[in-house]
Design an enzyme around this catalytic site. Structure first.
Site, PDB file in Angstrom:
ATOM      1  CD  GLU A 114      -2.807   1.272   2.395  1.00  0.00           C
ATOM      2  OE1 GLU A 114      -3.722   0.439   2.316  1.00  0.00           O
ATOM      3  OE2 GLU A 114      -2.662   2.068   3.348  1.00  0.00           O
ATOM      4  CG  PHE A 145       0.502   7.733   1.887  1.00  0.00           C
ATOM      5  CD1 PHE A 145       0.977   9.042   1.861  1.00  0.00           C
ATOM      6  CD2 PHE A 145       1.166   6.808   2.680  1.00  0.00           C
ATOM      7  CE1 PHE A 145       2.093   9.415   2.597  1.00  0.00           C
ATOM      8  CE2 PHE A 145       2.286   7.166   3.420  1.00  0.00           C
ATOM      9  CZ  PHE A 145       2.754   8.474   3.375  1.00  0.00           C
ATOM     10  CB  THR A 170      -4.521   5.619   0.777  1.00  0.00           C
ATOM     11  OG1 THR A 170      -3.586   6.700   0.687  1.00  0.00           O
ATOM     12  CG2 THR A 170      -3.833   4.385   1.339  1.00  0.00           C
ATOM     13  NE  ARG A 186     -16.889   5.497   9.067  1.00  0.00           N
ATOM     14  CZ  ARG A 186     -16.894   5.582  10.391  1.00  0.00           C
ATOM     15  NH1 ARG A 186     -18.001   5.361  11.062  1.00  0.00           N
ATOM     16  NH2 ARG A 186     -15.781   5.881  11.040  1.00  0.00           N
TER      17      ARG A 186
END
Length: 288
Positions: free
Chosen positions: A17, A19, A48, A108
């Site tokens: 991952e 960002f 992200t 969310r």
């Protein structure tokens, strides 16, 4: 390639991952990181997504598209909804489709006190439903799960029950919040399987290599601290070089244990540090 298909072909699936930078002027730094990660030949790289309304949201799509088309690695673009309107989400979905992004992580997102909250989406499963409705199977949906329970859930059982809503909304793969205690993960996965969760569950691992990461990361994640991890921090927190090495070693040992116990996948939270990612990969590549 659709990421759920990877889990049908191999085990474990190995991924990273990254960002986006807060400033677009720093975009070259992220591509240097990606170039470093390509040496490990990950199965996919997730990118992200910032809070609603920030410019980094568009960078998520741009970076994911470049990872796919220039570097030849499957991207997973994150998308959050709590601070987004239906129009915001529709625009991002259209951008993903135009860029041929086939995998999206439906989240969310964090509730930001100083940001006016939108009311179109309450939970990640609401976003997953919207993705299914708009994409008509052009995009596969992944979701998050929490080995020690989401902080707003009353119990692990309630948290896993909520996972069923995500899966019913189209989520095909789950990636965990970071954790440091593998026993917590094994217990969670066992309970999830007993409660009918059948989709792949990938373990999220974050190597802690800086003192500045310790308090912030643990506070944000809510992860419990096993004794051996606490002992490592206490021993090396005032020795930056030793902590760097010890943090990588801990992550390697954690990942090796997970792989040898049949975990579906390993997802490394790189914090945009390609050296850390490469060293963790080097420590587990014989098992991949």
């Amino acid at each position: 390639m659709k990421i759920p298909e990877l889990f049908e072909q191999k085990k474990p699936v190995f991924s990273f991952e990254i960002f986006p930078p807060k400033r677009e002027s720093n975009i070259d730094n992220i591509y240097r990181t990606v170039e470093g990660l390509t040496e490990c030949r990950p199965d996919f790289i997730s990118v992200t997504y910032g809070a609603g309304g920030t410019s980094s949201n568009y960078l998520t799509c741009d970076i994911a598209a470049r990872i796919k088309h220039e570097y030849g690695i499957e991207p997973l673009a994150h998308l959050t909804c709590v601070n987004s309107s239906k129009l915001d989400v529709r625009i991002m979905i259209e951008r993903f489709i135009d860029a041929n992004i086939e995998n999206v992580m439906a989240l969310r997102g964090d509730i930001i006190p100083d940001m006016e909250r939108q009311n179109d989406f309450e939970h990640a499963n609401d976003l997953a439903i919207e993705l299914q409705r708009k994409c008509q199977e052009r995009i596969e949906i992944l979701g998050a799960c929490y080995p020690e329970g989401h902080y707003q859930s009353k119990s692990i059982d309630e948290d896993i029950q909520n996972l069923k809503y995500k899966i019913g909304a189209g989520v095909k793969v789950l990636i965990t919040q970071l954790f440091f205690d593998n026993d917590k993960f094994y217990s969670y996965v066992g309970k999830a399987r007993n409660m009918g969760i059948k989709v792949p569950i990938t373990a999220g691992i974050m190597p802690i290599v800086k003192k500045s990461q310790i308090e912030k990361t643990i506070k944000l994640s809510g992860s419990s601290i096993p004794d051996d991890f606490a002992a490592m921090i206490e021993k090396y927190q005032d020795n930056p070089e030793a902590l760097y090495d010890a943090g990588i070693d801990y992550a390697v040992r954690q990942a090796r244990d997970l792989i040898m116990n049949g975990t579906d996948g390993i997802h490394i939270y790189t914090m945009n540090n390609a050296d850390v990612a490469r060293r963790v990969h080097s420590g587990v590549k014989d098992l991949l």
